[in-house]
Design an enzyme around this catalytic site. Structure first.
Site, PDB file in Angstrom:
ATOM      1  N   ASP A  85     -66.763   9.124 -19.674  1.00  0.00           N
ATOM      2  CA  ASP A  85     -68.158   9.586 -19.703  1.00  0.00           C
ATOM      3  C   ASP A  85     -69.146   8.693 -18.954  1.00  0.00           C
ATOM      4  O   ASP A  85     -70.307   9.073 -18.764  1.00  0.00           O
ATOM      5  CB  ASP A  85     -68.619   9.780 -21.162  1.00  0.00           C
ATOM      6  CG  ASP A  85     -68.448   8.528 -22.017  1.00  0.00           C
ATOM      7  OD1 ASP A  85     -68.611   7.405 -21.502  1.00  0.00           O
ATOM      8  OD2 ASP A  85     -68.158   8.680 -23.226  1.00  0.00           O
ATOM      9  N   HIS A 100     -58.409   6.210 -17.608  1.00  0.00           N
ATOM     10  CA  HIS A 100     -58.260   7.665 -17.515  1.00  0.00           C
ATOM     11  C   HIS A 100     -59.214   8.306 -16.510  1.00  0.00           C
ATOM     12  O   HIS A 100     -59.470   9.500 -16.584  1.00  0.00           O
ATOM     13  CB  HIS A 100     -58.434   8.297 -18.910  1.00  0.00           C
ATOM     14  CG  HIS A 100     -57.329   7.945 -19.861  1.00  0.00           C
ATOM     15  ND1 HIS A 100     -57.364   8.214 -21.210  1.00  0.00           N
ATOM     16  CD2 HIS A 100     -56.127   7.346 -19.659  1.00  0.00           C
ATOM     17  CE1 HIS A 100     -56.241   7.785 -21.785  1.00  0.00           C
ATOM     18  NE2 HIS A 100     -55.487   7.250 -20.866  1.00  0.00           N
ATOM     19  N   CYS A 147     -59.958  15.689  -3.564  1.00  0.00           N
ATOM     20  CA  CYS A 147     -59.412  16.870  -2.879  1.00  0.00           C
ATOM     21  C   CYS A 147     -57.931  17.031  -3.233  1.00  0.00           C
ATOM     22  O   CYS A 147     -57.180  16.056  -3.238  1.00  0.00           O
ATOM     23  CB  CYS A 147     -59.577  16.691  -1.373  1.00  0.00           C
ATOM     24  SG  CYS A 147     -58.853  18.044  -0.435  1.00  0.00           S
ATOM     25  N   THR A 193     -60.686   4.265 -30.991  1.00  0.00           N
ATOM     26  CA  THR A 193     -59.545   5.022 -30.453  1.00  0.00           C
ATOM     27  C   THR A 193     -58.527   5.312 -31.550  1.00  0.00           C
ATOM     28  O   THR A 193     -58.309   4.486 -32.434  1.00  0.00           O
ATOM     29  CB  THR A 193     -58.850   4.293 -29.264  1.00  0.00           C
ATOM     30  OG1 THR A 193     -57.683   5.046 -28.872  1.00  0.00           O
ATOM     31  CG2 THR A 193     -58.458   2.864 -29.574  1.00  0.00           C
ATOM     32  N   ASN A 218     -62.963   0.904 -36.524  1.00  0.00           N
ATOM     33  CA  ASN A 218     -62.747   2.349 -36.636  1.00  0.00           C
ATOM     34  C   ASN A 218     -62.997   2.747 -38.098  1.00  0.00           C
ATOM     35  O   ASN A 218     -62.530   2.066 -38.996  1.00  0.00           O
ATOM     36  CB  ASN A 218     -61.286   2.674 -36.242  1.00  0.00           C
ATOM     37  CG  ASN A 218     -61.064   4.135 -35.931  1.00  0.00           C
ATOM     38  OD1 ASN A 218     -61.524   5.007 -36.673  1.00  0.00           O
ATOM     39  ND2 ASN A 218     -60.373   4.408 -34.854  1.00  0.00           N
ATOM     40  N   GLU A 269     -61.633   5.150 -39.542  1.00  0.00           N
ATOM     41  CA  GLU A 269     -60.369   5.693 -40.073  1.00  0.00           C
ATOM     42  C   GLU A 269     -59.217   4.763 -39.734  1.00  0.00           C
ATOM     43  O   GLU A 269     -59.265   4.041 -38.753  1.00  0.00           O
ATOM     44  CB  GLU A 269     -60.052   7.048 -39.409  1.00  0.00           C
ATOM     45  CG  GLU A 269     -61.178   8.042 -39.381  1.00  0.00           C
ATOM     46  CD  GLU A 269     -61.381   8.718 -40.724  1.00  0.00           C
ATOM     47  OE1 GLU A 269     -60.435   8.685 -41.538  1.00  0.00           O
ATOM     48  OE2 GLU A 269     -62.472   9.258 -40.946  1.00  0.00           O
TER      49      GLU A 269
HETATM   50  P1  OAD Z   1     -59.497  10.305 -30.238  1.00  0.00           P
HETATM   51  O1  OAD Z   1     -60.363  11.499 -30.418  1.00  0.00           O
HETATM   52  O2  OAD Z   1     -58.031  10.509 -30.308  1.00  0.00           O
HETATM   53  O3  OAD Z   1     -59.855   9.215 -31.351  1.00  0.00           O
HETATM   54  C1  OAD Z   1     -61.170   8.828 -31.599  1.00  0.00           C
HETATM   55  C2  OAD Z   1     -61.155   7.741 -32.644  1.00  0.00           C
HETATM   56  O4  OAD Z   1     -62.489   7.300 -32.843  1.00  0.00           O
HETATM   57  C3  OAD Z   1     -60.651   8.184 -34.034  1.00  0.00           C
HETATM   58  O5  OAD Z   1     -59.679   7.246 -34.497  1.00  0.00           O
HETATM   59  C4  OAD Z   1     -61.897   8.149 -34.922  1.00  0.00           C
HETATM   60  O6  OAD Z   1     -61.613   7.751 -36.256  1.00  0.00           O
HETATM   61  C5  OAD Z   1     -62.714   7.089 -34.211  1.00  0.00           C
HETATM   62  N1  OAD Z   1     -64.171   7.192 -34.425  1.00  0.00           N
HETATM   63  C6  OAD Z   1     -64.933   8.289 -34.653  1.00  0.00           C
HETATM   64  N2  OAD Z   1     -66.232   7.961 -34.745  1.00  0.00           N
HETATM   65  C7  OAD Z   1     -66.310   6.614 -34.566  1.00  0.00           C
HETATM   66  C8  OAD Z   1     -67.370   5.670 -34.532  1.00  0.00           C
HETATM   67  N3  OAD Z   1     -68.644   6.041 -34.706  1.00  0.00           N
HETATM   68  N4  OAD Z   1     -67.067   4.367 -34.317  1.00  0.00           N
HETATM   69  C9  OAD Z   1     -65.775   3.964 -34.144  1.00  0.00           C
HETATM   70  N5  OAD Z   1     -64.732   4.821 -34.160  1.00  0.00           N
HETATM   71  C10 OAD Z   1     -64.987   6.121 -34.359  1.00  0.00           C
HETATM   72  O7  OAD Z   1     -59.958   9.594 -28.872  1.00  0.00           O
HETATM   73  P2  OAD Z   1     -59.152   8.557 -27.980  1.00  0.00           P
HETATM   74  O8  OAD Z   1     -58.371   7.606 -28.809  1.00  0.00           O
HETATM   75  O9  OAD Z   1     -60.114   8.005 -27.002  1.00  0.00           O
HETATM   76  O10 OAD Z   1     -56.977  11.617 -22.844  1.00  0.00           O
HETATM   77  O11 OAD Z   1     -58.149   9.517 -27.222  1.00  0.00           O
HETATM   78  C11 OAD Z   1     -57.271   8.968 -26.274  1.00  0.00           C
HETATM   79  C12 OAD Z   1     -57.033   9.961 -25.170  1.00  0.00           C
HETATM   80  O12 OAD Z   1     -56.583  11.186 -25.728  1.00  0.00           O
HETATM   81  C13 OAD Z   1     -58.279  10.355 -24.395  1.00  0.00           C
HETATM   82  O13 OAD Z   1     -58.576   9.455 -23.352  1.00  0.00           O
HETATM   83  C14 OAD Z   1     -57.951  11.718 -23.894  1.00  0.00           C
HETATM   84  C15 OAD Z   1     -57.350  12.289 -25.153  1.00  0.00           C
HETATM   85  O14 OAD Z   1     -56.536  13.368 -25.053  1.00  0.00           O
HETATM   86  C16 OAD Z   1     -56.896  12.598 -21.905  1.00  0.00           C
HETATM   87  O15 OAD Z   1     -57.684  13.527 -21.824  1.00  0.00           O
HETATM   88  C17 OAD Z   1     -55.777  12.408 -20.969  1.00  0.00           C
END
Ligand code: OAD
Length: 248
Positions: free
Chosen positions: A106, A121, A129, A190, A215, A217
């Protein structure tokens, strides 16, 4: 008033010498109003990632895939960096041994002022292209008719990494090296489910780093982390910046 307490051990480590690695995911942008991927209100809820985030999906229906990314570009443009992004930028500015590795596309880390950002990512703002073996182009304007086209006439694709694709070689190499060398690793927002990014804290831990998970969770990383700070990154990372002696 926050109920989060940092341990003395963490306070010493964040203020002390030695490389710090921060690894972020979608959760750090949640407080900017951007949806994470997993969970009840996540981007993948009711959407199949295999139909939106794979080369096969793009080959089959580029307009549909582009609609998803064009919408995410608009959302990201409207969002503002939150205290989590600002705290990471402040920590980077205060020391030259701080590296930020992100899975986020983002651009909010850069807008908060982070300069050394390793993007695993890709970026929502990059386009490439499909026909030419060229670099990503940085384009923030509205894309107009979808799919956007290169000057050569071929389609442009989003400059993000899709499922089934390799991460940029240099970025993951540099991130792995930084994980080996880190003394302290901050893993924020994450789910620690998507590799190879999810493997970095394990590499660091095996090399002796102190791993902190931020996190609300629990995740698969929780069992390995030396310390868990349970709560929103926008609350906890500013506390860490303060403990590091920097204002964010
Ligand atoms: P996820 O959506 O899998 O995980 C988000 C994490 O953020 C979860 O563990 C939540 O508990 C936590 N969370 C939510 N709100 C929060 C806050 N305010 N402060 C801290 N933590 C919070 O996202 P990613 O781990 O980034 O890839 O996902 C990894 C990859 O999977 C992404 O880059 C994307 C996705 O599919 C692709 O698109 C290839």
């Amino acid at each position: 008033m926050s109920s989060i307490r940092l341990s003395d051990s963490l306070r010493e480590r964040i203020a002390g010498p030695g490389p710090i690695l921060a690894l972020t995911g979608a959760g750090v942008s949640a407080e900017s109003g951007l949806a994470t991927f997993r969970g009840p209100e996540g981007l993948w809820e009711g959407r199949d990632p295999m139909e939106l985030a794979t080369p096969e999906a793009f080959a089959q229906d580029p307009v549909d895939v582009w609609r998803f990314y064009a919408w995410r570009r608009r959302m990201a443009l409207q969002a503002k960096p939150n205290p989590a992004h600002l705290a990471l930028a402040a920590m980077e500015a205060a020391r030259d041994d701080f590296l930020l590795v992100t899975q986020n596309v983002d651009g909010l880390h850069e807008r908060a002022g982070s300069r050394r950002v390793l993007r695993l990512h890709g970026s929502l703002w990059w386009l490439r292209c499909v026909a030419e073996d060229a670099e990503n182009e940085d384009l923030r304007e509205d894309l107009g008719e979808l799919p956007p086209r290169c000057e050569c006439g071929a389609m442009l694709r989003p400059g993000v990494v899709w499922f089934g694709e390799s991460l940029p070689h240099e970025a993951i190499e540099t991130a792995s090296r930084a994980a080996h060398e880190a003394r302290l690793v901050l893993v924020a927002g994450t789910s620690s489910l998507v590799y190879p990014a999810a493997g970095l804290p394990g590499i660091a831990s095996a090399s002796g780093a102190y791993v902190v998970e931020i996190n609300p969770e629990r995740t698969p990383l929780s069992a390995l982390a030396d310390e868990r700070l349970e709560g929103p990154a926008g609350e906890i990372l500013p506390l860490l910046a303060e403990a590091a002696g920097v204002a964010s």
